[in-house]
Design an enzyme around this catalytic site. Structure first.
Site, short mmCIF file in Angstrom:
data_model
loop_
_atom_site.label_atom_id
_atom_site.label_comp_id
_atom_site.label_asym_id
_atom_site.label_seq_id
_atom_site.Cartn_x
_atom_site.Cartn_y
_atom_site.Cartn_z
N ASP A 24 46.13 36.09 29.00
CA ASP A 24 46.97 35.21 29.82
C ASP A 24 48.39 35.08 29.26
O ASP A 24 48.60 35.13 28.05
CB ASP A 24 46.32 33.82 29.89
CG ASP A 24 46.95 32.96 30.96
OD1 ASP A 24 47.53 33.52 31.92
OD2 ASP A 24 46.88 31.72 30.86
N GLY A 27 52.95 36.74 32.90
CA GLY A 27 53.97 36.32 33.87
C GLY A 27 55.06 35.50 33.20
O GLY A 27 56.26 35.75 33.40
N ARG A 28 54.65 34.55 32.36
CA ARG A 28 55.62 33.68 31.69
C ARG A 28 56.46 34.49 30.67
O ARG A 28 57.64 34.25 30.49
CB ARG A 28 54.91 32.51 31.00
CG ARG A 28 54.59 31.38 31.98
CD ARG A 28 53.57 30.43 31.40
NE ARG A 28 52.24 31.04 31.39
CZ ARG A 28 51.25 30.62 30.60
NH1 ARG A 28 51.44 29.64 29.77
NH2 ARG A 28 50.07 31.20 30.68
N TRP A 29 55.82 35.43 30.03
CA TRP A 29 56.52 36.29 29.06
C TRP A 29 57.65 37.02 29.77
O TRP A 29 58.78 37.09 29.27
CB TRP A 29 55.52 37.28 28.46
CG TRP A 29 56.05 38.19 27.40
CD1 TRP A 29 56.02 37.97 26.05
CD2 TRP A 29 56.68 39.47 27.60
NE1 TRP A 29 56.61 39.04 25.39
CE2 TRP A 29 57.00 39.97 26.32
CE3 TRP A 29 56.99 40.24 28.72
CZ2 TRP A 29 57.62 41.21 26.12
CZ3 TRP A 29 57.62 41.47 28.53
CH2 TRP A 29 57.92 41.93 27.24
N ARG A 37 57.30 40.11 37.06
CA ARG A 37 55.98 39.84 36.47
C ARG A 37 55.28 41.12 36.03
O ARG A 37 54.56 41.15 35.03
CB ARG A 37 55.11 39.09 37.49
CG ARG A 37 55.60 37.67 37.77
CD ARG A 37 54.69 36.99 38.80
NE ARG A 37 53.33 36.86 38.30
CZ ARG A 37 52.92 35.89 37.48
NH1 ARG A 37 53.76 34.97 37.07
NH2 ARG A 37 51.67 35.84 37.09
N THR A 70 38.23 38.34 40.46
CA THR A 70 37.93 38.35 41.90
C THR A 70 38.97 37.50 42.65
O THR A 70 39.15 37.66 43.85
CB THR A 70 36.51 37.80 42.17
OG1 THR A 70 36.31 36.62 41.36
CG2 THR A 70 35.43 38.80 41.83
N ASN A 72 42.26 37.32 41.65
CA ASN A 72 43.61 37.89 41.51
C ASN A 72 44.11 38.62 42.75
O ASN A 72 45.31 38.89 42.88
CB ASN A 72 43.71 38.81 40.29
CG ASN A 72 43.72 38.08 38.97
OD1 ASN A 72 43.32 38.61 37.94
ND2 ASN A 72 44.20 36.84 38.96
N ARG A 186 41.65 32.83 24.14
CA ARG A 186 42.56 32.68 25.29
C ARG A 186 43.96 32.37 24.76
O ARG A 186 44.25 31.25 24.33
CB ARG A 186 42.11 31.57 26.23
CG ARG A 186 43.11 31.47 27.40
CD ARG A 186 42.65 30.63 28.55
NE ARG A 186 43.54 30.87 29.68
CZ ARG A 186 43.22 30.79 30.94
NH1 ARG A 186 42.00 30.45 31.27
NH2 ARG A 186 44.10 31.02 31.89
N ILE A 193 38.36 28.32 31.05
CA ILE A 193 37.60 29.57 30.99
C ILE A 193 37.90 30.47 32.19
O ILE A 193 37.70 31.69 32.13
CB ILE A 193 36.07 29.23 30.92
CG1 ILE A 193 35.76 28.40 29.66
CG2 ILE A 193 35.21 30.49 30.96
CD1 ILE A 193 36.12 29.04 28.35
N GLU A 205 32.25 31.15 20.09
CA GLU A 205 33.26 30.25 19.53
C GLU A 205 34.53 30.45 20.36
O GLU A 205 34.90 31.58 20.69
CB GLU A 205 33.54 30.61 18.06
CG GLU A 205 32.36 30.38 17.15
CD GLU A 205 31.96 28.91 17.05
OE1 GLU A 205 32.85 28.04 17.12
OE2 GLU A 205 30.75 28.63 16.91
C1 FPP Z 1 47.12 36.99 33.38
O1 FPP Z 1 48.47 36.61 33.09
C2 FPP Z 1 47.01 38.45 33.43
C3 FPP Z 1 46.54 39.19 34.51
C4 FPP Z 1 46.05 38.56 35.74
C5 FPP Z 1 46.53 40.67 34.51
C6 FPP Z 1 46.19 41.35 33.23
C7 FPP Z 1 46.46 42.80 33.37
C8 FPP Z 1 46.99 43.61 32.43
C9 FPP Z 1 47.28 43.17 31.03
C10 FPP Z 1 47.36 45.03 32.76
C11 FPP Z 1 46.32 46.06 32.86
C12 FPP Z 1 45.19 45.99 31.91
C13 FPP Z 1 44.69 47.00 31.15
C14 FPP Z 1 43.40 46.78 30.46
C15 FPP Z 1 45.35 48.30 30.98
P1 FPP Z 1 49.31 35.80 34.18
O2 FPP Z 1 49.94 36.76 35.12
O3 FPP Z 1 48.42 34.79 34.86
O4 FPP Z 1 50.38 35.09 33.29
P2 FPP Z 1 51.06 33.67 33.56
O5 FPP Z 1 49.98 32.62 33.38
O6 FPP Z 1 52.12 33.58 32.49
O7 FPP Z 1 51.64 33.70 34.95
#
Ligand code: FPP
Length: 239
Positions: A24, A27-29, A37, A70, A72, A186, A193, A205
Site C-alpha cells: 500500500d 498512489g500517495r508516493w 499514480r 477483486t 481494484n 502493511r 486487512i 503476526e
Molecule cells: C495499493 O496502493 C497498490 C495497488 C492496488 C497495486 C499494487 C500493484 C503493483 C505494485 C504493481 C504490479 C505488481 C507486481 C507484483 C509486479 P494504492 O494505490 O492504494 O496507494 P494509495 O493508498 O497511496 O493510494
C-alpha cells in the site's frame, strides 16, 4: 494455504517462513512527487522485485503480495490498465530471468477476467518455475479473502461435501498447499486487512509501517523481521 499453523519455522530460525505484504501507498508516493499514480505502481513493482530477492537471500521460503484485489476493478480505467501493463512486464522479465533468479512463481486468484495474453503469461510462469524449490513468490491477482472462502465452500460442495476440518477446508483455498503466513506486513500507514488472506492470517503476526510501499526497502523489511523475532507466538495457549 493450509489452515494448520506453521509449526517450528519461526521458532527454530527466528525467521518467518512465510511473509505476506499488502503493498500500500503507491498512489500517495506518486502524488508527493507530482507523478501519475501509475508511476507509483511502477515504483511499487520495483520494490516487490527487490524484496523478493532479499527474502530469497535471507532464506524466507514464501513471499505473498496483494497486487490486485477483486475491488481494484473500480479504479479508473487508466490506472487498472497501468497495473495490468506492469504485471505483464514483470511476468515477461520473470520468464526471461527465470534460470538466474530461481524463484517459483504462483498466481493466486481468479484469472478469468484478464486478457488471454496475461493469462498465458501467468500459466507459463507458474509452469516453468515449478521446478524451483528454494523461494516462492505468490502474487494475488483479482483476489479477495471473502471471495476465496465462498469459492472454497463451493468447491467443497462440488466435491460432494466430504468430512471437514480446518486443515481440509484450508486446502480448498487458492494456494491450499502453501503454509499460512507467519508475518503480515502493511506499509502505507493504514491499519486494516482490506480483505487479504482472511482465512490464512488467523495466527499471523501483524506489522504496520508508515513507510509507503515504494520506499519500503531491504532495511525496512529487516526491521519488520526483527520485530517479528521479538513476538511471542502462543496460538491461544499460555506462555
Ligand atoms: C495499493 O496502493 C497498490 C495497488 C492496488 C497495486 C499494487 C500493484 C503493483 C505494485 C504493481 C504490479 C505488481 C507486481 C507484483 C509486479 P494504492 O494505490 O492504494 O496507494 P494509495 O493508498 O497511496 O493510494
Amino acid at each position: 494455504m493450509s489452515a494448520a499453523r506453521n509449526g517450528l519455522a519461526g521458532e527454530s530460525t527466528g525467521l518467518p517462513r512465510h511473509i505476506a505484504v499488502i503493498m500500500d501507498g503507491n498512489g500517495r508516493w506518486a502524488k508527493k512527487r507530482g507523478l501519475p499514480r501509475t508511476a507509483g505502481h511502477s515504483a511499487g513493482a520495483d520494490s516487490f522485485r527487490r524484496l523478493a530477492r532479499h527474502c530469497q537471500k535471507l532464506g524466507i521460503e514464501y513471499l505473498t503480495v496483494y497486487a490486485f484485489s477483486t475491488e481494484n476493478w473500480k479504479r479508473p480505467r487508466e490506472e487498472v490498465d497501468g497495473i495490468m501493463a506492469l504485471l505483464e512486464k514483470y511476468l515477461r522479465q520473470a520468464l526471461r530471468d527465470m534460470e538466474k533468479e530461481k524463484i517459483r512463481i504462483r498466481i493466486l486468484g481468479d484469472l478469468a477476467p484478464f486478457t488471454p495474453e496475461l493469462q498465458k503469461l501467468c500459466r507459463e510462469c507458474m509452469e516453468r518455475s515449478a521446478v524451483y524449490t528454494g523461494a516462492q513468490v505468490n502474487i494475488c491477482l483479482n483476489y479477495g479473502g471473502r471471495d476465496e472462502i465462498v469459492r472454497a465452500a463451493k468447491k467443497w460442495a462440488a466435491d460432494g461435501c466430504p468430512a471437514l476440518d480446518e486443515e481440509r477446508f484450508g486446502g480448498y483455498m487458492w494456494g491450499g498447499d502453501i503454509p499460512d503466513p507467519d508475518l503480515l506486513i502493511r506499509p502505507g500507514g493504514e491499519m486494516r486487512i482490506s480483505n487479504f488472506l482472511l482465512w490464512q492470517i488467523a495466527y499471523a503476526e501483524l506489522y504496520f509501517s508508515d513507510v509507503l510501499w515504494p520506499d519500503f526497502d531491504e532495511a525496512e523489511l529487516d526491521r519488520a523481521i526483527e520485530a517479528f523475532r521479538h513476538r511471542q507466538r502462543r496460538y491461544g495457549d499460555v506462555e
